[in-house]
Design a protein around this motif. Structure first.
Motif: not given
Length: 113
Positions: A44-45, A64-66, A89
């Motif tokens: 990450e990222p 994803d970000r979540n 992400a």
């Protein structure tokens, strides 16, 4: 730290290694002999992966970000460029066969505990 599928309650990995610095993300799993069965690498990222200079196949989760799974790549063999999946992400690299074995699917959420 563990990686847990929140939808199924299954533990995807007992040992999570983080790759957050430029150098650690760049190196990833290159030149390693194997990824232990209960381990994974969280990068990450990161939007996509490659398997150049690797000696074994891996499974890849695109998050994803979540930390919802937006893409899955199974058994990516050495010397390949991975998919570029929208909304990725970060990625999790797992031993080949882990995704099928745990019935992990797109749309499920994971948590690092």
């Amino acid at each position: 730290m563990k990686l847990v599928n929140l939808n199924t309650g299954e533990i995807l990995a007992e040992q999570v290694t983080e790759a957050r610095t430029f150098v650690r993300r760049l190196k990833g799993l290159m030149f390693t002999k194997a990824l232990p069965q209960a381990a994974c690498l969280h990068i990450e990222p990161c939007r996509s992966i490659h398997t150049f200079f690797m000696n074994y196949a891996i499974d890849v989760l695109h998050l994803d970000r979540n930390h919802t799974i937006v893409g899955i790549e199974s058994r990516v063999v050495p010397g390949r460029i991975g998919a570029n999946i929208k909304n990725t992400a970060s990625v999790v690299e797992l031993p080949a066969g882990s995704i099928a074995q745990t019935r992990t699917q797109i749309g499920q959420a994971v948590q690092f505990q």
